[in-house]
Design a protein around this motif. Structure first.
Motif, PDB file in Angstrom:
ATOM      1  N   ALA A  18       0.814  -1.211   0.000  1.00  0.00           N
ATOM      2  CA  ALA A  18       0.000   0.000   0.000  1.00  0.00           C
ATOM      3  C   ALA A  18       0.847   1.260   0.000  1.00  0.00           C
ATOM      4  CB  ALA A  18      -0.932   0.002   1.210  1.00  0.00           C
ATOM      5  N   PHE A  19       2.034   1.194   0.623  1.00  0.00           N
ATOM      6  CA  PHE A  19       2.789   2.413   0.879  1.00  0.00           C
ATOM      7  C   PHE A  19       4.231   2.403   0.395  1.00  0.00           C
ATOM      8  CE2 PHE A  19      -0.455   2.044   4.256  1.00  0.00           C
ATOM      9  CZ  PHE A  19      -1.212   3.162   3.931  1.00  0.00           C
ATOM     10  N   THR A  32      11.075   2.010  -2.353  1.00  0.00           N
ATOM     11  CA  THR A  32      10.619   3.367  -2.639  1.00  0.00           C
ATOM     12  C   THR A  32       9.400   3.703  -1.797  1.00  0.00           C
ATOM     13  OG1 THR A  32      11.428   3.198  -4.922  1.00  0.00           O
ATOM     14  CG2 THR A  32       9.828   4.943  -4.445  1.00  0.00           C
ATOM     15  N   LEU A  33       9.478   4.773  -1.024  1.00  0.00           N
ATOM     16  CA  LEU A  33       8.310   5.240  -0.287  1.00  0.00           C
ATOM     17  C   LEU A  33       7.291   5.771  -1.295  1.00  0.00           C
ATOM     18  CD1 LEU A  33       9.987   7.155   2.695  1.00  0.00           C
ATOM     19  CD2 LEU A  33       9.495   4.712   2.466  1.00  0.00           C
ATOM     20  N   ASP A  34       6.070   5.266  -1.203  1.00  0.00           N
ATOM     21  CA  ASP A  34       5.069   5.543  -2.239  1.00  0.00           C
ATOM     22  C   ASP A  34       3.783   6.098  -1.609  1.00  0.00           C
ATOM     23  OD1 ASP A  34       3.579   5.628  -4.534  1.00  0.00           O
ATOM     24  OD2 ASP A  34       3.364   3.462  -4.755  1.00  0.00           O
ATOM     25  N   LYS A  39       2.894  13.307   1.510  1.00  0.00           N
ATOM     26  CA  LYS A  39       4.294  13.655   1.767  1.00  0.00           C
ATOM     27  C   LYS A  39       5.065  12.487   2.382  1.00  0.00           C
ATOM     28  CE  LYS A  39       3.182  18.558   2.312  1.00  0.00           C
ATOM     29  NZ  LYS A  39       3.281  19.763   3.169  1.00  0.00           N
ATOM     30  N   ASN A  40       4.670  11.281   1.998  1.00  0.00           N
ATOM     31  CA  ASN A  40       5.311  10.040   2.478  1.00  0.00           C
ATOM     32  C   ASN A  40       5.339   9.953   4.002  1.00  0.00           C
ATOM     33  OD1 ASN A  40       5.972   8.841  -0.096  1.00  0.00           O
ATOM     34  ND2 ASN A  40       7.473  10.478  -0.327  1.00  0.00           N
ATOM     35  N   VAL A  74       8.674  15.658  -1.279  1.00  0.00           N
ATOM     36  CA  VAL A  74       9.096  15.506   0.114  1.00  0.00           C
ATOM     37  C   VAL A  74       9.462  14.051   0.344  1.00  0.00           C
ATOM     38  CG1 VAL A  74       8.379  15.661   2.529  1.00  0.00           C
ATOM     39  CG2 VAL A  74       7.638  17.408   0.896  1.00  0.00           C
ATOM     40  N   PHE A  75      10.682  13.814   0.812  1.00  0.00           N
ATOM     41  CA  PHE A  75      11.094  12.432   1.050  1.00  0.00           C
ATOM     42  C   PHE A  75      10.240  11.808   2.135  1.00  0.00           C
ATOM     43  CE2 PHE A  75      13.458   9.013   2.948  1.00  0.00           C
ATOM     44  CZ  PHE A  75      14.062   8.377   1.880  1.00  0.00           C
TER      45      PHE A  75
END
Length: 272
Positions: A18-19, A32-34, A39-40, A74-75
């Motif tokens: 999901a993320f 990878t933050l998705d 903004k993750n 934004v990371f």
């Protein structure tokens, strides 16, 4: 670090996330933050999925390095406090909730493989785990890093513990209690960032680190990082700090700070 059963982990790349996104290619697992639309911000299920990916990296010998990056500008904006208070919303993920408590501050040391964070966007609050935990941090020079918790009536307990392993103690304490942002160059000076880059050179810098790692014995690296993990065991510390965070979240100041942030006004602290 075995939060999930081996059969599930063996089928990692077939799972529904999901993320995060996962890609495994040429001995490198890219996580990878998705959650760019938020903004993750770190969701409890995102932590489960990251832990799952890290267990895959640890368990599969062919994985010789892990790269963490993020979609969006934004990371990571830190923890999604509403989600951690139970308002998790709807999502589709095949990763079950682990029957063990997962603490993000411990995951990076437990994988026993080199982890590289590729930071191309700003990072705030709990997002700094992605700088304090990995082996290498490659950062775009334009990035801002911040610990705004005290401005919301909170405190970065666990992040502070992770930062204290890297940065000078007084710099960490000052950053935590003033809540300001610092730039990537200052973070490099403090040792939080290991490699500076630009938008045009960041891929080249990350690939250079990976290529050097792949020239060396994966077994020696794995055992060496396992030994470093043994030397620096602090599991009970992070568990205590999580309890302190939960206690702070329920305080009057935290409720006022979050409301003031939402209403774009100065908070009225209770001094209690």
């Amino acid at each position: 670090m075995e939060f999930f059963n081996k059969e599930l982990v063996d089928k990692a790349l077939e799972q529904t996330f999901a993320f995060i996104q996962l890609k495994f290619e040429a001995h490198v697992l890219t996580l990878t933050l998705d959650r760019a639309e938020k903004k993750n911000a770190i969701h409890p299920q995102m932590v489960q999925e990251i832990a799952f990916a890290m267990q895959f990296a640890k368990q599969i010998n062919a994985v010789r390095a892990v790269v963490i990056d993020a979609l969006g500008d934004v990371f990571c904006a830190g923890a999604d406090l509403k989600a951690f208070m139970g308002m998790v919303g709807e999502f589709e993920s095949s990763i079950p909730k682990s029957d063990q408590e997962i603490l993000l501050g411990e995951l990076f040391n437990k994988v026993h493989k080199p982890v590289i964070s590729k930071i191309e966007g700003d990072v705030f609050a709990g997002g700094l785990f992605f700088l304090a935990g990995p082996t290498y941090v490659v950062c775009n020079a334009d990035v801002k890093l911040g610990l705004p918790e005290v401005k919301r009536g909170l405190f970065p307990f666990q992040v502070m513990a992770s930062l204290l392993e890297i940065m000078p103690k007084r710099k960490v304490i000052d950053w935590c209690i003033n809540g300001d942002n610092i730039d990537a160059n200052k973070a490099f000076e403090y040792g939080l960032v290991t490699h500076m880059a630009t938008k045009d050179t960041i891929d080249e810098t990350v690939n250079s680190i990976i290529n050097k790692l792949l020239e060396n014995s994966p077994m020696a690296i794995r055992l060496g990082l396992e030994a470093a993990d043994y030397i620096n065991k602090k599991e009970s510390e992070h568990a205590y700090l999580m309890q302190m965070l939960q206690k702070t979240i329920m305080s009057k100041d935290a409720q006022e700070g979050l409301l003031a942030f939402k209403e774009k006004r100065k908070p009225n602290w209770s001094d209690q």
